[in-house]
Design a protein around this motif. Sequence first.
Motif, mmCIF file in Angstrom:
data_model
loop_
_atom_site.group_PDB
_atom_site.id
_atom_site.type_symbol
_atom_site.label_atom_id
_atom_site.label_comp_id
_atom_site.label_asym_id
_atom_site.label_seq_id
_atom_site.Cartn_x
_atom_site.Cartn_y
_atom_site.Cartn_z
ATOM 1 N N THR A 162 -0.600 -42.413 25.445
ATOM 2 C CA THR A 162 -1.226 -42.488 24.129
ATOM 3 C C THR A 162 -0.188 -42.125 23.074
ATOM 4 O OG1 THR A 162 -3.412 -41.910 24.988
ATOM 5 C CG2 THR A 162 -3.048 -41.599 22.636
ATOM 6 N N THR A 163 0.035 -43.032 22.155
ATOM 7 C CA THR A 163 1.001 -42.821 21.077
ATOM 8 C C THR A 163 0.257 -42.710 19.755
ATOM 9 O OG1 THR A 163 2.653 -44.109 22.275
ATOM 10 C CG2 THR A 163 3.047 -43.739 19.927
ATOM 11 N N THR A 164 0.494 -41.613 19.024
ATOM 12 C CA THR A 164 -0.148 -41.392 17.731
ATOM 13 C C THR A 164 0.920 -41.273 16.657
ATOM 14 O OG1 THR A 164 -1.995 -40.235 18.777
ATOM 15 C CG2 THR A 164 -1.714 -39.925 16.415
ATOM 16 N N ILE A 165 0.812 -42.100 15.631
ATOM 17 C CA ILE A 165 1.756 -42.087 14.512
ATOM 18 C C ILE A 165 1.004 -41.661 13.254
ATOM 19 C CG2 ILE A 165 3.342 -43.452 13.110
ATOM 20 C CD1 ILE A 165 3.629 -45.347 15.480
ATOM 21 N N SER A 177 -2.592 -45.605 19.784
ATOM 22 C CA SER A 177 -2.707 -46.694 20.746
ATOM 23 C C SER A 177 -2.517 -46.148 22.150
ATOM 24 C CB SER A 177 -1.663 -47.770 20.452
ATOM 25 O OG SER A 177 -1.782 -48.834 21.369
ATOM 26 N N THR A 178 -3.275 -46.695 23.097
ATOM 27 C CA THR A 178 -3.205 -46.246 24.489
ATOM 28 C C THR A 178 -2.878 -47.430 25.394
ATOM 29 O OG1 THR A 178 -4.835 -44.508 24.078
ATOM 30 C CG2 THR A 178 -4.459 -45.124 26.368
ATOM 31 N N THR A 179 -1.934 -47.234 26.319
ATOM 32 C CA THR A 179 -1.566 -48.272 27.281
ATOM 33 C C THR A 179 -1.532 -47.672 28.683
ATOM 34 O OG1 THR A 179 0.799 -47.834 26.992
ATOM 35 C CG2 THR A 179 -0.181 -49.536 25.594
ATOM 36 N N THR A 180 -1.688 -48.532 29.681
ATOM 37 C CA THR A 180 -1.617 -48.118 31.089
ATOM 38 C C THR A 180 -0.639 -49.019 31.816
ATOM 39 O OG1 THR A 180 -3.936 -47.400 31.034
ATOM 40 C CG2 THR A 180 -2.929 -47.705 33.198
ATOM 41 N N THR A 214 -7.830 -50.324 22.275
ATOM 42 C CA THR A 214 -7.291 -48.970 22.397
ATOM 43 C C THR A 214 -6.431 -48.584 21.202
ATOM 44 O OG1 THR A 214 -5.418 -49.855 23.657
ATOM 45 C CG2 THR A 214 -7.299 -49.037 24.921
ATOM 46 N N SER A 215 -6.488 -49.376 20.135
ATOM 47 C CA SER A 215 -5.713 -49.083 18.928
ATOM 48 C C SER A 215 -6.647 -48.627 17.809
ATOM 49 C CB SER A 215 -4.932 -50.316 18.469
ATOM 50 O OG SER A 215 -4.009 -50.716 19.459
ATOM 51 N N THR A 216 -6.295 -47.502 17.166
ATOM 52 C CA THR A 216 -7.103 -46.954 16.084
ATOM 53 C C THR A 216 -6.212 -46.660 14.882
ATOM 54 O OG1 THR A 216 -8.663 -45.927 17.619
ATOM 55 C CG2 THR A 216 -8.651 -45.074 15.379
ATOM 56 N N VAL A 217 -6.654 -47.084 13.707
ATOM 57 C CA VAL A 217 -5.934 -46.802 12.463
ATOM 58 C C VAL A 217 -6.897 -46.117 11.500
ATOM 59 C CG1 VAL A 217 -4.686 -47.759 10.504
ATOM 60 C CG2 VAL A 217 -4.412 -48.786 12.769
ATOM 61 N N THR A 218 -6.487 -44.920 10.984
ATOM 62 C CA THR A 218 -7.293 -44.176 10.016
ATOM 63 C C THR A 218 -6.479 -43.965 8.749
ATOM 64 O OG1 THR A 218 -8.498 -43.013 11.760
ATOM 65 C CG2 THR A 218 -8.579 -42.051 9.563
ATOM 66 N N VAL A 219 -7.049 -44.327 7.609
ATOM 67 C CA VAL A 219 -6.408 -44.110 6.309
ATOM 68 C C VAL A 219 -7.285 -43.157 5.506
ATOM 69 C CG1 VAL A 219 -5.549 -45.179 4.194
ATOM 70 C CG2 VAL A 219 -5.397 -46.425 6.368
ATOM 71 N N THR A 220 -6.716 -42.000 5.116
ATOM 72 C CA THR A 220 -7.462 -40.980 4.378
ATOM 73 C C THR A 220 -6.765 -40.689 3.053
ATOM 74 O OG1 THR A 220 -8.206 -39.971 6.449
ATOM 75 C CG2 THR A 220 -8.397 -38.631 4.458
ATOM 76 N N THR A 221 -7.539 -40.688 1.975
ATOM 77 C CA THR A 221 -7.013 -40.319 0.659
ATOM 78 C C THR A 221 -7.550 -38.940 0.301
ATOM 79 O OG1 THR A 221 -6.977 -42.641 -0.023
ATOM 80 C CG2 THR A 221 -6.824 -40.974 -1.758
ATOM 81 N N GLN A 222 -6.638 -37.957 0.210
ATOM 82 C CA GLN A 222 -7.046 -36.589 -0.089
ATOM 83 C C GLN A 222 -7.281 -36.413 -1.589
ATOM 84 O OE1 GLN A 222 -3.974 -34.150 1.669
ATOM 85 N NE2 GLN A 222 -4.537 -34.733 3.760
ATOM 86 N N SER A 223 -7.874 -35.279 -1.970
ATOM 87 C CA SER A 223 -8.250 -35.045 -3.362
ATOM 88 C C SER A 223 -7.046 -35.028 -4.295
ATOM 89 C CB SER A 223 -9.026 -33.729 -3.477
ATOM 90 O OG SER A 223 -8.249 -32.644 -2.980
ATOM 91 N N ASP A 224 -5.865 -34.644 -3.789
ATOM 92 C CA ASP A 224 -4.674 -34.606 -4.636
ATOM 93 C C ASP A 224 -3.924 -35.935 -4.651
ATOM 94 O OD1 ASP A 224 -3.655 -34.671 -2.110
ATOM 95 O OD2 ASP A 224 -2.361 -32.908 -2.307
ATOM 96 N N GLY A 225 -4.494 -36.957 -4.015
ATOM 97 C CA GLY A 225 -3.869 -38.263 -4.001
ATOM 98 C C GLY A 225 -3.002 -38.543 -2.795
ATOM 99 N N THR A 226 -2.790 -37.539 -1.944
ATOM 100 C CA THR A 226 -2.004 -37.746 -0.725
ATOM 101 C C THR A 226 -2.719 -38.724 0.201
ATOM 102 O OG1 THR A 226 -1.084 -35.511 -0.856
ATOM 103 C CG2 THR A 226 -0.981 -36.611 1.285
ATOM 104 N N VAL A 227 -1.977 -39.700 0.687
ATOM 105 C CA VAL A 227 -2.545 -40.699 1.593
ATOM 106 C C VAL A 227 -1.994 -40.463 2.992
ATOM 107 C CG1 VAL A 227 -2.774 -43.146 2.120
ATOM 108 C CG2 VAL A 227 -2.767 -42.388 -0.264
ATOM 109 N N VAL A 228 -2.898 -40.264 3.950
ATOM 110 C CA VAL A 228 -2.519 -40.022 5.340
ATOM 111 C C VAL A 228 -2.993 -41.205 6.188
ATOM 112 C CG1 VAL A 228 -2.698 -38.492 7.337
ATOM 113 C CG2 VAL A 228 -2.710 -37.526 5.023
ATOM 114 N N THR A 229 -2.048 -41.856 6.848
ATOM 115 C CA THR A 229 -2.372 -42.985 7.729
ATOM 116 C C THR A 229 -2.036 -42.605 9.160
ATOM 117 O OG1 THR A 229 -1.860 -44.578 5.973
ATOM 118 C CG2 THR A 229 -1.949 -45.420 8.226
#
Length: 538
Positions: A443-446, A432-435, A413-428
């Motif tokens: 569900t917690t999203t950082i 995660s989801t718990t019951t 239930t844990s997902t990590v996405t790393v995106t590099t935008q055209s201007d160099g900005t990195v978004v991570t």
Amino acid sequence: MIMKLAPTIVLLGSLLTAGSIQAKWSRIPIIKEKPVNTITGPASNASLDSSSGFGHVDSIFSSDITASSTVSAGKSFVLINLGKPVLISSSSFVNDGIEGRATLSASADKSGWAVLEEKVFSAADRTVEFKFAGMQAKFVKLELALSKGGIIRTLQFFGAATDKGYAVKQSADGKSGKPADLINGLGGARVVYAAPKPANGLDTAITYNKFAFPESDEKYRTIIYDFGQLRILNEFASVHSPRPVRFEVFAFDNLPEKEDWRGRMTFDPSDFGNLSPVAVAEDTRGTGSLKAKPAKSVKTRYLALRWEPEFNPPDFQCTGSAGGNVMNIVTTNTVIVTNADGTKSVITVTVGDAHGAGAATSDVKPDNAGQMVAQGDARSSDTTVVTTSTYAQGVDPTDPNSVPISTTTTTGTSTVTVTTQSDGTVVTTSSSTTTDDSGNTTTTTITETKDPQTGETTTAVTQTTTDPEGNTTTTENTNTGAGGNNSQTSTTGTNGDGNLAGGSSPSPGGNGSLSANAGNTNSTGANTNTITPVATSP
């Protein structure tokens, strides 16, 4: 007289207390992977090459454990093509009345045969087993020379093939796909309780789902399975010693286990008194097999099969099954997909431990709080890893020097996405989801955004909690500071099961909620943290 009776009463009380403690069953550890029959099931490539003297020979390849093939007195044989060379080291079949000699042989090309083992048996031998040194073979042949004909069931070959690397998927309603045995095949089912203790050895019994229960004062012979996730089941079956028996099936929304004084999980069989069976069948004539059909499909993670023999037998052998429709089977693989905008995505699926594999992406949804807890735990425990890397238009993803513009990795239930935008900005982005034990799902999203010019990182934390009735509460936390150091905020954290404690994530609290009060602002150095409730909706 009273003085003499007192110690006796105390002693009897102690014995009763000890007996009640011993009556609880100790949980059996989950095995990581278990062997699967080489000639049956959706992962098998086996087919019939030729046969003689067998009736309904195709039943040998059925996943239905009650399916039978008739064999006449005299000589007969069945030759099976395994589809490719595979390692085999044991074989067996269930005997219904035949008597004589069985010879098992193997070959790589049918031009030369090696005898693996020969067995002489009587009609009283319920199971005929062959054990031999492992051998690579593409063809196997079972030859029978019988003085008495009858029926054989459940011909099996075991070796290197296991259920590791497969995730069995069912549709949301369990109606799509083809029937499959989710206990003896690739369903991920594991035995967690068996009583009384099997006489053929606990390891053998739980590995091959073949139980030989000894003579016992216990009324029932019971096996409890954990499928590792919610399953939808529509038929149950038993192959057992040929004597009259009553067969009952129980389903638990969540297994009522308790921890004993040694820290081990236990099950109290008296809990069966709180349940009604979902299916019941009787073998009144002692034929040795039966099927039980529930009034409606059964959705459960935990299933119990109970046999009640008409009398206390010295040896009671049994194998149970649970059937459900399988939509598809996911295996470890990598595919490249061309997206509508011209980008390409490389998707790699690494299937986790067979027990619970694919639970995190299951379409089968819980119906109540108990099932929510059971499935929530299953989803969190799923070790399957799905990685999606997306490459810009014109970039060859097979070039080892190519760099993706975004990568998403999901484990349970844990997902990590790393995106590099055209201007160099990195978004991570981490999610995660718990019951919890009450069925509340959080569900917690950082999201961390790093500016390439200033090096400043902005961190946003969104937490959404949904209760069993569907009511949701969402809270947001935004943090901006040089270097993005989030360790000095007033956020006490997310549920520790979410695996979000590393890096600049909030520290784990263990209760799955943000404890700071709404509207509270805390300033420390360059970091400002504001927590504001966003929405509460029914």
